[in-house]
Scaffold this motif. Structure first.
Motif, PDB file in Angstrom:
ATOM      1  N   PRO A 495      61.217  19.975 -71.440  1.00  0.00           N
ATOM      2  CA  PRO A 495      61.648  19.568 -70.259  1.00  0.00           C
ATOM      3  C   PRO A 495      60.721  19.903 -68.986  1.00  0.00           C
ATOM      4  O   PRO A 495      60.785  19.138 -68.051  1.00  0.00           O
ATOM      5  CB  PRO A 495      63.014  20.291 -70.170  1.00  0.00           C
ATOM      6  CG  PRO A 495      63.183  20.643 -71.707  1.00  0.00           C
ATOM      7  CD  PRO A 495      61.923  20.855 -72.225  1.00  0.00           C
ATOM      8  N   ASP A 496      60.073  21.148 -69.040  1.00  0.00           N
ATOM      9  CA  ASP A 496      59.311  21.227 -67.813  1.00  0.00           C
ATOM     10  C   ASP A 496      57.956  20.471 -67.616  1.00  0.00           C
ATOM     11  O   ASP A 496      57.574  19.905 -66.474  1.00  0.00           O
ATOM     12  CB  ASP A 496      58.902  22.955 -67.694  1.00  0.00           C
ATOM     13  CG  ASP A 496      58.297  23.181 -68.903  1.00  0.00           C
ATOM     14  OD1 ASP A 496      58.397  22.587 -69.894  1.00  0.00           O
ATOM     15  OD2 ASP A 496      57.472  24.148 -68.674  1.00  0.00           O
ATOM     16  N   VAL A 497      57.538  20.033 -68.642  1.00  0.00           N
ATOM     17  CA  VAL A 497      56.247  19.177 -68.849  1.00  0.00           C
ATOM     18  C   VAL A 497      56.813  17.723 -68.399  1.00  0.00           C
ATOM     19  O   VAL A 497      56.223  17.041 -67.488  1.00  0.00           O
ATOM     20  CB  VAL A 497      55.662  19.172 -70.212  1.00  0.00           C
ATOM     21  CG1 VAL A 497      54.608  18.156 -70.012  1.00  0.00           C
ATOM     22  CG2 VAL A 497      55.145  20.486 -70.640  1.00  0.00           C
ATOM     23  N   TYR A 498      57.880  17.277 -69.046  1.00  0.00           N
ATOM     24  CA  TYR A 498      58.552  15.896 -68.606  1.00  0.00           C
ATOM     25  C   TYR A 498      58.969  15.762 -67.179  1.00  0.00           C
ATOM     26  O   TYR A 498      58.667  14.842 -66.461  1.00  0.00           O
ATOM     27  CB  TYR A 498      59.691  15.415 -69.761  1.00  0.00           C
ATOM     28  CG  TYR A 498      59.864  14.255 -69.644  1.00  0.00           C
ATOM     29  CD1 TYR A 498      59.105  13.226 -69.776  1.00  0.00           C
ATOM     30  CD2 TYR A 498      61.281  13.913 -69.076  1.00  0.00           C
ATOM     31  CE1 TYR A 498      59.518  11.806 -69.550  1.00  0.00           C
ATOM     32  CE2 TYR A 498      61.528  12.378 -69.161  1.00  0.00           C
ATOM     33  CZ  TYR A 498      60.774  11.450 -69.433  1.00  0.00           C
ATOM     34  OH  TYR A 498      61.230  10.139 -69.192  1.00  0.00           O
ATOM     35  N   GLY A 499      59.461  17.031 -66.538  1.00  0.00           N
ATOM     36  CA  GLY A 499      59.965  17.000 -65.188  1.00  0.00           C
ATOM     37  C   GLY A 499      58.645  16.975 -64.435  1.00  0.00           C
ATOM     38  O   GLY A 499      58.556  16.268 -63.402  1.00  0.00           O
ATOM     39  N   GLY A 500      57.529  17.641 -64.569  1.00  0.00           N
ATOM     40  CA  GLY A 500      56.206  17.194 -63.810  1.00  0.00           C
ATOM     41  C   GLY A 500      55.684  16.163 -63.897  1.00  0.00           C
ATOM     42  O   GLY A 500      55.177  15.406 -63.147  1.00  0.00           O
ATOM     43  N   PHE A 501      55.805  15.558 -65.069  1.00  0.00           N
ATOM     44  CA  PHE A 501      55.310  13.988 -65.324  1.00  0.00           C
ATOM     45  C   PHE A 501      56.218  12.900 -64.703  1.00  0.00           C
ATOM     46  O   PHE A 501      55.657  12.230 -63.813  1.00  0.00           O
ATOM     47  CB  PHE A 501      55.261  13.541 -66.944  1.00  0.00           C
ATOM     48  CG  PHE A 501      54.822  12.311 -67.098  1.00  0.00           C
ATOM     49  CD1 PHE A 501      53.427  12.191 -67.248  1.00  0.00           C
ATOM     50  CD2 PHE A 501      55.602  11.138 -67.473  1.00  0.00           C
ATOM     51  CE1 PHE A 501      53.162  10.742 -67.257  1.00  0.00           C
ATOM     52  CE2 PHE A 501      55.344  10.124 -67.566  1.00  0.00           C
ATOM     53  CZ  PHE A 501      53.884   9.980 -67.740  1.00  0.00           C
ATOM     54  N   SER A 502      57.519  13.153 -64.502  1.00  0.00           N
ATOM     55  CA  SER A 502      58.335  12.474 -63.906  1.00  0.00           C
ATOM     56  C   SER A 502      58.088  12.440 -62.430  1.00  0.00           C
ATOM     57  O   SER A 502      57.916  11.511 -61.611  1.00  0.00           O
ATOM     58  CB  SER A 502      59.824  12.812 -64.022  1.00  0.00           C
ATOM     59  OG  SER A 502      60.163  12.733 -65.454  1.00  0.00           O
ATOM     60  N   ALA A 503      57.669  13.562 -61.799  1.00  0.00           N
ATOM     61  CA  ALA A 503      57.593  13.825 -60.453  1.00  0.00           C
ATOM     62  C   ALA A 503      56.281  13.108 -59.785  1.00  0.00           C
ATOM     63  O   ALA A 503      56.111  12.493 -59.033  1.00  0.00           O
ATOM     64  CB  ALA A 503      57.261  15.297 -60.144  1.00  0.00           C
ATOM     65  N   ILE A 504      55.048  13.187 -60.844  1.00  0.00           N
ATOM     66  CA  ILE A 504      53.830  12.362 -60.361  1.00  0.00           C
ATOM     67  C   ILE A 504      54.170  11.139 -60.516  1.00  0.00           C
ATOM     68  O   ILE A 504      53.434  10.172 -59.618  1.00  0.00           O
ATOM     69  CB  ILE A 504      52.628  12.870 -61.247  1.00  0.00           C
ATOM     70  CG1 ILE A 504      52.817  12.563 -62.779  1.00  0.00           C
ATOM     71  CG2 ILE A 504      52.119  14.321 -61.237  1.00  0.00           C
ATOM     72  CD1 ILE A 504      51.616  12.563 -63.687  1.00  0.00           C
ATOM     73  N   VAL A 505      54.929  10.307 -61.328  1.00  0.00           N
ATOM     74  CA  VAL A 505      55.160   8.854 -61.362  1.00  0.00           C
ATOM     75  C   VAL A 505      55.557   8.495 -60.190  1.00  0.00           C
ATOM     76  O   VAL A 505      55.586   7.662 -59.279  1.00  0.00           O
ATOM     77  CB  VAL A 505      56.152   8.555 -62.849  1.00  0.00           C
ATOM     78  CG1 VAL A 505      56.595   7.167 -62.401  1.00  0.00           C
ATOM     79  CG2 VAL A 505      55.279   8.925 -64.026  1.00  0.00           C
ATOM     80  N   ASP A 506      57.043   9.276 -59.737  1.00  0.00           N
ATOM     81  CA  ASP A 506      57.638   9.079 -58.623  1.00  0.00           C
ATOM     82  C   ASP A 506      56.707   9.394 -57.122  1.00  0.00           C
ATOM     83  O   ASP A 506      56.791   8.626 -56.332  1.00  0.00           O
ATOM     84  CB  ASP A 506      58.726   9.876 -58.265  1.00  0.00           C
ATOM     85  CG  ASP A 506      59.955   9.613 -59.288  1.00  0.00           C
ATOM     86  OD1 ASP A 506      59.811   8.507 -59.938  1.00  0.00           O
ATOM     87  OD2 ASP A 506      60.668  10.597 -59.567  1.00  0.00           O
ATOM     88  N   GLY A 507      55.835  10.107 -57.096  1.00  0.00           N
ATOM     89  CA  GLY A 507      54.888  10.471 -56.157  1.00  0.00           C
ATOM     90  C   GLY A 507      53.920   9.268 -55.981  1.00  0.00           C
ATOM     91  O   GLY A 507      53.707   8.892 -54.746  1.00  0.00           O
ATOM     92  N   LEU A 508      53.241   8.948 -56.937  1.00  0.00           N
ATOM     93  CA  LEU A 508      52.553   7.814 -56.960  1.00  0.00           C
ATOM     94  C   LEU A 508      53.040   6.321 -56.352  1.00  0.00           C
ATOM     95  O   LEU A 508      52.643   5.806 -55.575  1.00  0.00           O
ATOM     96  CB  LEU A 508      51.792   7.344 -58.234  1.00  0.00           C
ATOM     97  CG  LEU A 508      50.625   8.240 -58.578  1.00  0.00           C
ATOM     98  CD1 LEU A 508      49.870   7.600 -59.906  1.00  0.00           C
ATOM     99  CD2 LEU A 508      49.533   8.129 -57.618  1.00  0.00           C
TER     100      LEU A 508
END
Length: 745
Positions: A495-508
């Motif tokens: 979950p923490d890895v997927y949370g970080g990945f979701s955040a970079i998608v939204d940021g870009l």
């Protein structure tokens, strides 16, 4: 990795029977994370992929964008005289860990063939590379092999590698990243897609013979790297032949010249099975394929091996029946293999071998039927860090010598970046610039990411990466046109890895939307985990932009482009350099800290010497800032522009001084000298200009402009903040920044 039981049950329900061994292997690979984006596709709708310039968006081998011309903001979409560029990006991460030379080389070959399949000629490559700590011998071994593989393959096929990035971070210790992008060029009337056109047309395989190399590459790319991956997974790594790729490039041109290609697909992940099934599925059609008709280099291959081998330098073409003989003649002229392997139908996707049907499934179900994963996500947390206990002078020396901010000349001098005579701005500046004389514009290219930023704050860091690439383009005078991304993450089931990945998608996605830059394609690479743990969330972005082109400086104006002189190719005016000219005042634009806002050292090279904390704030109006910077870069009084980012203002100024031109700088503001020198707030640039008033007018109401000082006729950088002073000669700066040369040669 066997077909998961849940997937098997779903497939059995769809087919009404157990899948054959060949079908099970096909589903395993085409439904893998690498091919089907099962964990990431639900997130990718955040990206805006449309604009008036976008011709082909996400979903094909590469995206296609119309090039705005100087006489018209946009081309006439109905005109065959339009000039298009293709953009594609790909990852070859796991293969480059197992076999750095071949893994990286075949990554180049694959992205070039993606370009060919759209009807384009490849004109530029970028490579964004990420390794473990530079002090680790194994990291340097991987680094050396990857750079050599990219250089040997790119140089041999005659496609210049003109830009990219290199980062060293402990998070890549057991799993390096190799992200390669390619830009291609084509007139509108040569556009081809990967969508099958008509039942009755033939499927023709052109290129290298099929062997057993690369078997299961797609499923291998969807697994965590194990401790013994370097030996156990070597058979999953493809072996490239750049000289055959060069022949394939020229054969592809000949096929397009004679209008022999109806659709095309590169044989990459999942080999022939992936390319042929995806091609017909996009056209809502089927196929009948005779696997025994495939030209092979190894005896005794079974149906599954022929379907899934990822042997390199192969293309699958849809060809009219009456044109197959001519396609074979052209393939033979270029000493390439050629097989008519079947035809397009209106039924299922079927393959036969030894007179028996080994595959009989709906093409759309095979290519697009993988269920999406619904995974939990947790926002990652970051520890607070204390500031390093070092003087500014000591930190300046250390940051200059940090492999992340040091000169990357050791890397790009191994690449032929001028083959093709289009490279107007070479590697080493903020962005490369290619001369598109066909359209009367320059094409600026920037690519990269910064793991320190996304480790400190995934969302804000990804925003900063998008802004950083746009600022790089603007520093050359170019306005952003489009981007492609390569989204790299760890195991999404954590979950923490997927949370970080979701955040970079939204940021870009959010920053590209703010900048009005469509994200027209990309790649996702997950399960980048090893015994060392997951990688930092890494959103590599490759962005292109265009600028008007002054042909008055061209030595000889021909239809073929610039001619050579003793000094190299003569191009039109390529815009300001990053090196000081000694002709003006030094200004910094966009620096909010000088206006009294909190600096924040999060993600900075300075703080990475000890740790990392919160990420600095982003500018309020990034799109206007980028447009204003491009306007300033194109102003006749502007003599130098350099994006201020990695290493902060101190490193930016150090990179601008030369043995002939120095600078005297005085920084006045409320922050500490450490923050002023080393903070990495995105969206800043240092400008040398003969008309400071013009710069202030361009940024009025958009971003702050502060005077830093002036150039000198010495070779020194002299900079001060309050009682803190930095002083260093250009020679010493160059010596400090040559750490890669010292350690790698």
């Amino acid at each position: 990795m066997p077909l998961p039981e849940a997937d098997r049950e779903r497939i059995v329900a769809e087919l009404g029977r157990e899948p054959t061994p060949a079908e099970a292997a096909l589903f395993e690979n085409l439904w893998s994370e690498h091919c089907a984006y099962r964990s990431s596709r639900p997130l990718l709708s955040a990206f805006d992929s449309e604009s008036e310039d976008v011709v082909v968006g996400p979903g094909d081998d590469a995206a296609v964008v119309a090039v705005p011309t100087p006489d018209n903001d946009r081309n006439d979409a109905d005109s065959d005289d339009d000039v298009y560029v293709t953009l594609g990006i790909e990852s070859h991460n796991h293969p480059s860990y197992v076999d750095p030379y071949d893994g990286a080389a075949t990554g180049v070959g694959g992205i070039v063939r993606d370009t060919l399949s759209m009807g384009a000629y490849p004109i530029a490559l970028t490579d964004s590379l990420y390794f473990g700590g530079f002090d680790r011998e194994h990291s340097r071994y991987l680094f050396d092999g990857v750079v050599e593989g990219i250089a040997d393959y790119g140089n041999a096929i005659g496609v210049p590698t003109v830009g990219g990035s290199v980062a060293f971070h402990s998070g890549y210790e057991g799993n390096p990243l190799v992200n390669v992008a390619c830009a291609g060029l084509l007139p509108a009337n040569r556009l081809v897609t990967a969508e099958a056109q008509r039942a009755g047309n033939k499927l023709v395989l052109v290129g290298n013979a099929t062997g057993r190399d690369g078997l299961g590459g797609a499923s291998f790319a969807s697994e965590d790297l194990a401790e013994d991956a370097e030996t156990e997974d070597r058979p999953a790594v493809q072996v490239g032949d750049p000289y055959t790729e060069k022949l394939l490039i020229e054969a592809n041109e000949a096929l397009l010249d004679e209008d022999l290609v109806q659709s095309a697909r590169d044989l990459g992940a999942a080999g022939l099975g992936g390319a042929s099934s995806e091609l017909v599925a996009k056209g809502d059609l089927g196929a009948e394929i005779d696997l025994e008709a495939v030209h092979r280099r190894e005896p005794g291959m079974n149906a599954t091996e022929i379907l899934l081998a990822e042997s390199q330098e192969r293309m699958c073409y849809e060809v009219r029946p009456e044109d197959t003989d001519r396609v074979r003649e052209i393939a033979e002229r270029f000493d390439l293999g050629c097989s008519v392997i079947g035809e397009i139908t209106e039924g299922n996707y079927t393959c036969s071998f030894g007179g028996e049907a080994v595959v009989d499934v709906p093409a759309t179900y095979l290519a697009d039927g993988a269920p999406m994963n619904d995974l939990p996500a947790e926002s990652p947390t970051q520890p607070e860090r204390d500031l390093p206990d070092a003087t500014v002078e000591q930190s300046f020396e250390r940051v200059l010598s940090d492999p992340n901010t040091a000169s990357k000349e050791w890397v790009y001098r191994q690449y032929d970046h001028e083959v093709g005579l289009r490279t107007a701005v070479r590697p080493g500046d903020d962005a490369a610039v290619m001369d598109l004389h066909e359209a009367g514009v320059g094409l600026a290219i920037s690519a990269g990411a910064e793991p320190r930023w996304t480790s400190a704050a995934p969302y804000e860091g990804a925003c900063a990466i998008a802004l950083e690439n746009a600022t790089n383009l603007a520093a050359t005078g170019a306005k952003p046109l489009a981007a492609v991304d390569c989204l790299n993450g760890g195991n999404p089931e954590k979950p923490d890895v997927y949370g970080g990945f979701s955040a970079i998608v939204d940021g870009l996605a959010d920053m590209c939307s703010d900048l009005s830059v469509p994200v027209v394609g990309g790649n996702v690479s997950l399960y980048n985990d090893s015994v060392a743990g997951p990688i930092p969330p890494t959103p590599t972005l490759a962005m292109v932009g265009t600028r008007a082109w002054d042909d008055s400086r061209r030595n000889v104006d021909t239809d073929e482009g610039p001619m050579n002189t003793d000094e190299g190719p003569m191009h039109a005016d390529a815009g300001p350099s990053t090196a000081l000219a000694g002709e003006g005042t030094l200004l910094v634009v966009g620096d909010r800290v000088l206006d009294g806002e909190p600096a924040g050292l999060g993600g900075s090279a300075y703080l990475a010497l000890e740790g990392s904390d919160r990420f600095p704030s982003l500018p309020a109006n990034p799109a206007a800032l980028v447009e204003a910077l491009a306007t300033v870069a194109n102003h006749e009084a502007t003599t130098a522009v350099h994006d201020a980012s990695h290493g902060g203002l101190a490193v930016t100024l150090a990179e601008m001084v030369t043995p002939a031109v120095g600078a005297t700088v005085e920084i006045e503001g409320p922050a500490s000298s450490t923050e002023h020198f080393f903070h990495e707030q995105p969206g800043r640039a240092v400008v040398e200009t003969k008309e400071p008033t013009a710069v202030r007018e361009a940024f009025a109401g958009i971003a702050p402009v502060h005077e830093l000082g002036s150039t000198t006729d010495t070779d020194r950088l002299e900079a001060s903040v309050g009682d803190t002073e930095l002083s260093m000669s250009a020679e010493t700066i160059a010596e400090r920044r040559a750490v890669l040369d010292r350690e790698m040669d």
